[in-house]
Each structure stands twice: as structure tokens, then as C-alpha cells.
Design a protein around this motif. Structure first.
Motif, mmCIF file in Angstrom:
data_model
loop_
_atom_site.group_PDB
_atom_site.id
_atom_site.type_symbol
_atom_site.label_atom_id
_atom_site.label_comp_id
_atom_site.label_asym_id
_atom_site.label_seq_id
_atom_site.Cartn_x
_atom_site.Cartn_y
_atom_site.Cartn_z
ATOM 1 N N PRO A 187 0.795 -1.237 0.000
ATOM 2 C CA PRO A 187 0.000 0.000 0.000
ATOM 3 C C PRO A 187 0.821 1.278 0.000
ATOM 4 O O PRO A 187 0.309 2.341 -0.350
ATOM 5 N N MET A 188 2.098 1.197 0.371
ATOM 6 C CA MET A 188 2.922 2.406 0.406
ATOM 7 C C MET A 188 3.040 3.042 -0.972
ATOM 8 O O MET A 188 3.274 4.245 -1.097
ATOM 9 N N VAL A 189 2.873 2.225 -2.025
ATOM 10 C CA VAL A 189 2.967 2.747 -3.384
ATOM 11 C C VAL A 189 1.977 3.882 -3.606
ATOM 12 O O VAL A 189 2.268 4.877 -4.277
ATOM 13 N N THR A 190 0.778 3.737 -3.041
ATOM 14 C CA THR A 190 -0.256 4.755 -3.232
ATOM 15 C C THR A 190 -0.380 5.705 -2.046
ATOM 16 O O THR A 190 -1.279 6.552 -2.025
ATOM 17 N N ARG A 191 0.506 5.570 -1.066
ATOM 18 C CA ARG A 191 0.422 6.409 0.125
ATOM 19 C C ARG A 191 1.605 7.369 0.271
ATOM 20 O O ARG A 191 1.799 7.959 1.325
ATOM 21 N N THR A 192 2.392 7.514 -0.779
ATOM 22 C CA THR A 192 3.498 8.448 -0.713
ATOM 23 C C THR A 192 2.954 9.865 -0.780
ATOM 24 O O THR A 192 2.350 10.264 -1.769
ATOM 25 N N GLY A 193 3.146 10.609 0.285
ATOM 26 C CA GLY A 193 2.616 11.964 0.352
ATOM 27 C C GLY A 193 3.410 12.931 -0.504
ATOM 28 O O GLY A 193 4.578 12.701 -0.836
ATOM 29 N N LYS A 210 8.971 14.739 -13.258
ATOM 30 C CA LYS A 210 8.372 13.481 -13.709
ATOM 31 C C LYS A 210 8.303 12.457 -12.569
ATOM 32 O O LYS A 210 7.287 11.764 -12.397
ATOM 33 N N LEU A 211 9.374 12.370 -11.797
ATOM 34 C CA LEU A 211 9.373 11.437 -10.671
ATOM 35 C C LEU A 211 8.401 11.882 -9.586
ATOM 36 O O LEU A 211 7.716 11.066 -8.972
ATOM 37 N N PHE A 212 8.344 13.178 -9.335
ATOM 38 C CA PHE A 212 7.397 13.712 -8.352
ATOM 39 C C PHE A 212 5.962 13.349 -8.729
ATOM 40 O O PHE A 212 5.185 12.876 -7.881
ATOM 41 N N THR A 213 5.612 13.536 -9.987
ATOM 42 C CA THR A 213 4.256 13.217 -10.444
ATOM 43 C C THR A 213 3.969 11.727 -10.318
ATOM 44 O O THR A 213 2.903 11.323 -9.833
ATOM 45 N N ALA A 214 4.929 10.906 -10.732
ATOM 46 C CA ALA A 214 4.729 9.456 -10.676
ATOM 47 C C ALA A 214 4.588 8.967 -9.241
ATOM 48 O O ALA A 214 3.682 8.188 -8.919
ATOM 49 N N LEU A 215 5.461 9.447 -8.368
ATOM 50 C CA LEU A 215 5.449 8.968 -6.989
ATOM 51 C C LEU A 215 4.245 9.478 -6.206
ATOM 52 O O LEU A 215 3.668 8.754 -5.394
ATOM 53 N N SER A 216 3.853 10.705 -6.443
ATOM 54 C CA SER A 216 2.738 11.278 -5.692
ATOM 55 C C SER A 216 1.391 10.738 -6.147
ATOM 56 O O SER A 216 0.409 10.787 -5.400
ATOM 57 N N THR A 217 1.338 10.178 -7.364
ATOM 58 C CA THR A 217 0.086 9.595 -7.873
ATOM 59 C C THR A 217 0.087 8.073 -7.819
ATOM 60 O O THR A 217 -0.958 7.444 -8.016
ATOM 61 N N GLY A 218 1.242 7.483 -7.561
ATOM 62 C CA GLY A 218 1.337 6.022 -7.559
ATOM 63 C C GLY A 218 1.347 5.433 -8.950
ATOM 64 O O GLY A 218 1.194 4.224 -9.121
ATOM 65 N N ASN A 219 1.569 6.259 -9.951
ATOM 66 C CA ASN A 219 1.528 5.817 -11.342
ATOM 67 C C ASN A 219 2.943 5.495 -11.836
ATOM 68 O O ASN A 219 3.554 6.266 -12.565
#
Length: 292
Positions: A187-193, A210-219
Motif C-alpha cells: 500500500p505504500m505505493v499509493t500512500r506516498t505523500g 516526472k518522478l514527483f508526479t509518478a510517486l505522488s500519484t502512484g503511477n
């Protein structure tokens, strides 16, 4: 560690690796004390776990006296054989965007919390001349990743104290293991604030953005199977399977992307020595002239 019934104290058991590790430990007959910040949020999970003979207690590692949990358990006559620091949080954003409060939040949970528990458990294990501490880290603690500066810093701090404790505890037959993990399907994948502050338009199109967007959205791609990784962790703790004969190891890396991060780190270090190796070895105090 492979003999007898052990008492495990595992943090972050409401989901992810904490829960995944508590299950095989309990299934193999060990006495497992699971913990979470707020057990009342997962009553069915707690009930199911305790009905099988486990114990579930509240532990908020952000609290400065969280080490009291270990003292209370030891005072009951239960010797904690394995302490697993699994709980953690993620937060993403350019390094310049973090507020003081956000930095403190990440450091409290990812570094100070585990350190408080390590500090409480180590004296008991040292006196018994047995025990093991397992700390969960990340590839971003080993090698910098854009938009994970503060998270990586918290893990790098945990890495440093874990490696030091590993060396200090060797004389007392206490094992300390550092886990370097890549991305796993927890679940941490989708819980990165994400940081509260909006990132500057200057970052548009950069790797950081690009990394910020991917990590913050879980995409983003998640190559790791956390169940397989958990089995590897359990085997190394118990000295069985892949862990047999490797009881003195300090670090266990897990994940295909973690292997890529290791190569990146090695290449960077090799490059550093190639560029600055000569001057590195030639800034020493001159030897005193020999007496005639």
C-alpha cells in the motif's frame, strides 16, 4: 536463531511488509507481537491475528517514549528475540520545497522512531548475548533519487546507525540486519505523500518533476513481489534457505530495481576514485625527517 520458538516485535503491521512478515512468523509457531499506530482502525485484522495466539499492541514510534513498549514487554518476562522496524512513511517533492514540519515528520517516523526502539532493545539483547534487529531501508538511502531527497535522507540516517550497531553488537552475538528494498507491491505505493508547497514551473519537464508526479500519484511500475521478498527476509532471519550460512551478513538487498540502484552507486564510486583517487591519497601529513 533457527532453533526454538522466538518472540518477535514487528512495527507497521496494519499492512505491507510488517503484516506480511508477521504472518509466516506466526504460522511457523513463533510468538509474534504485532504493532500499529492505531489498532482500532483495523479491528478485523487484529481479531484474526490474536485468535491465532498472537498479540497486537499500540505503538506510535513518533512518540519520544515509544521505547517504553519494549521495556514493558521485557518486564513481563518476555525476551524480545527479533525486533523488526518495518513502519515508515514516504514523502516526495523537490528538496527545496519541504517545510520544516514536513522534514521533521519524515525524520521522526523513518529515523528517530526505529532508533528509539533499537536503543531500547539493544541492552537487553546484549546482556543475553542473543537477539536480532532488522531495519527496513530503501535504495534512495543508498543513492540519491530526484524528488526523494528528504525520504532518502531519513533512510540514509537509518542506514548509518544500523551499520554502526551491526559492528558494535558483533562482540555480543547480536545480529543487526539492514534491508535495502526497491519498489514493492504494498500500500505504500499509493500512500506516498506530496509536499504541500507547489513546485516551481522551472521544474516542468525535468526528471525531478516526472518522478514527483509518478510517486505522488502512484503511477509507476512496481516490479517487486512483497510476499516473495518477505519469505527471503524470514529465511535470512532464521538462517534457513537462502539465509543458511549467511548469519553474519550486514545487508540484504531485494528487488530488481534495487540491483540497478546498487550498480549506479558502484559506478559513481568507481568514477569518483578514477577522477580524484590520486589527490585522495596525496593530502597526508608529511613524515617527520629521520634523525641522523
Amino acid at each position: 536463531m533457527s532453533e526454538g520458538k522466538l518472540t518477535w516485535l514487528i512495527t507497521g503491521c496494519s499492512s505491507g511488509f510488517g503484516l506480511a512478515l508477521a504472518r509466516p512468523a506466526q504460522a511457523n509457531g513463533h510468538n509474534v507481537i504485532a504493532t500499529s499506530r492505531n489498532p482500532s482502525r483495523t479491528p478485523e485484522l487484529v481479531e484474526k491475528f490474536t485468535k491465532k495466539g498472537g498479540e497486537w499492541i499500540r505503538l506510535d514510534q513518533d512518540e519520544q517514549d515509544c521505547g517504553r513498549v519494549i521495556e514493558d514487554i521485557e518486564a513481563r518476562g518476555l525476551a524480545i528475540d527479533v525486533l523488526v522496524n518495518s513502519a515508515g512513511i514516504g514523502m516526495t517533492g523537490p528538496a527545496e520545497c519541504f517545510t520544516e514540519e514536513e522534514v521533521h515528520q519524515v525524520m521522526e517516523t523513518n529515523f528517530f522512531g526505529p532508533y528509539r526502539l533499537m536503543r531500547a532493545a539493544a541492552p537487553h539483547m546484549r546482556k543475553r548475548r542473543s537477539g536480532m534487529i532488522v531495519n527496513f531501508s530503501s535504495g534512495s538511502g543508498m543513492e540519491a533519487v530526484q524528488s526523494l531527497g528528504v525520504y532518502g535522507a531519513s533512510k540514509a540516517a537509518l542506514d548509518g546507525i544500523t551499520k554502526t550497531l551491526h559492528k558494535e553488537m558483533q562482540d555480543f552475538n547480536v545480529r543487526v540486519l539492514l534491508l535495502y528494498l526497491g519498489a514493492f507491491n504494498t500500500p505504500m505505493v499509493t500512500r506516498t505523500g506530496a509536499v504541500c508547497k507547489s513546485i516551481d514551473p522551472d521544474y516542468e519537464g525535468t526528471t525531478t518533476e516526472k518522478l514527483f508526479t509518478a510517486l505522488s500519484t502512484g503511477n509507476f511500475a512496481v516490479p517487486g513481489d512483497h510476499v516473495k521478498a518477505t519469505q527471503a527476509i524470514y529465511d535470512v532471519v532464521m538462517g534457513k534457505g537462502i539465509g543458511e550460512g549467511h548469519e553474519k551478513e550486514m545487508i540484504l538487498p531485494l528487488g530488481r530495481d534495487m540491483a540497478a540502484r546498487i550498480k549506479e552507486s558502484r559506478d559513481r564510486l568507481d568514477h569518483m576514485v578514477e577522477v580524484f583517487g590520486e589527490i585522495c591519497n596525496n593530502v597526508n601529513v608529511d613524515e617527520a625527517p629521520k634523525a641522523t
